[in-house]
Design a protein around this motif. Structure first.
Motif: not given
Length: 259
Positions: A235-247
């Motif tokens: 579930t963590a990988r779908y959060t906005g914070e996760f996506i922003d960090l990945s970018r």
């Protein structure tokens, strides 16, 4: 509360000399500090010195220059408080699951009966109850990784080094193993250095992600991961914070992997 430093590499460089006399510099002026109980993940392009870093912490590959310390003491050899999980399965094909897991305690001087009792507990703990007497060729890739985790955690390492341990697994099994690892780590709180090429895996697991430059490797940047714990990988990988960090991490890494 101040935590003591578990691992410290200070301005280390590491060079290798081929049989033909060619000198290759794997790491240059590399520094890294990992506090007790931290989960640090290292990402970087192929050949940047990620695995070399783990080798220096274990004492297998001493630095050419600089210093490596574990709990404030210089690394001079193999430390029994360090556990290592490899990319390839480090299991004995002629031993069943129970005997594979019992090897560590026996090697450290535990009586065989006590070691097998400890192993039985850890086999259950990693979800392999009922498979105690199966041999490695009878297990799936994910099950063999569970054996590897049991082999490591049974020895209660204070430091856990992991070199792309889940890279050969399919996506679904990898997510399950990541959750299993975090569950075991949250109980024991070993200091972890985890090497991966996978940015999403790095963010999902780590307290901190360290990005290395292309070889000879050095620290390009470091990111603190503020995702709450306990952390559910799926579930963590779908959060906005996760996506922003990945970018952001990919932005830093892509210049190092482009030809």
């Amino acid at each position: 509360m101040m935590r003591r430093v578990a691992i410290e590499l200070k301005n280390v460089s590491r060079q290798f000399i081929s049989p033909a006399g060619k000198v290759t510099l794997a790491l240059r002026d590399f520094s890294l500090t990992v506090n007790e109980g931290d989960f640090c993940v290292i990402v970087g392009p192929t050949g940047c010195g990620k695995s070399t870093t783990l080798g220096m912490i274990t004492g297998l590959n001493p630095p050419s220059t600089g210093t490596v310390e574990v709990f404030g003491k210089p690394v001079t050899g193999i430390d029994p408080d360090i556990g290592f999980v490899f990319q390839a399965d480090a299991v004995f094909p002629w031993k069943n699951v129970l005997d594979n897991v019992a090897v560590g305690p026996i090697y450290r001087g535990k009586p065989a009966a006590q070691a097998r009792e400890m192993a039985a507990h850890w086999v259950r703990r990693v979800g392999l109850a009922g498979f105690e007497h199966h041999f490695p060729h009878q297990l799936s890739g994910g099950m063999r990784k569970r054996v590897a985790l049991a082999q490591t955690f049974i020895n209660e390492p204070k430091i856990l080094l992991m070199d792309e341990p889940f890279s050969a697994l399919d996506v679904q099994t990898r997510a399950l193993m990541q959750d299993e690892l975090l569950g075991l780590w949250s109980e024991k709180k070993a200091s972890v250095v985890f090497v991966t090429h996978d940015i999403e895996e790095a963010i999902a697991l780590g307290d901190r992600v360290v990005v290395l430059s292309k070889g000879p490797g050095s620290v390009k940047c470091s990111y603190d991961i503020g995702l709450p714990r306990p952390r559910d990988v799926s579930t963590a990988r779908y959060t906005g914070e996760f996506i922003d960090l990945s970018r952001k991490i990919w932005s830093d890494l892509k210049d190092e992997v482009q030809i």
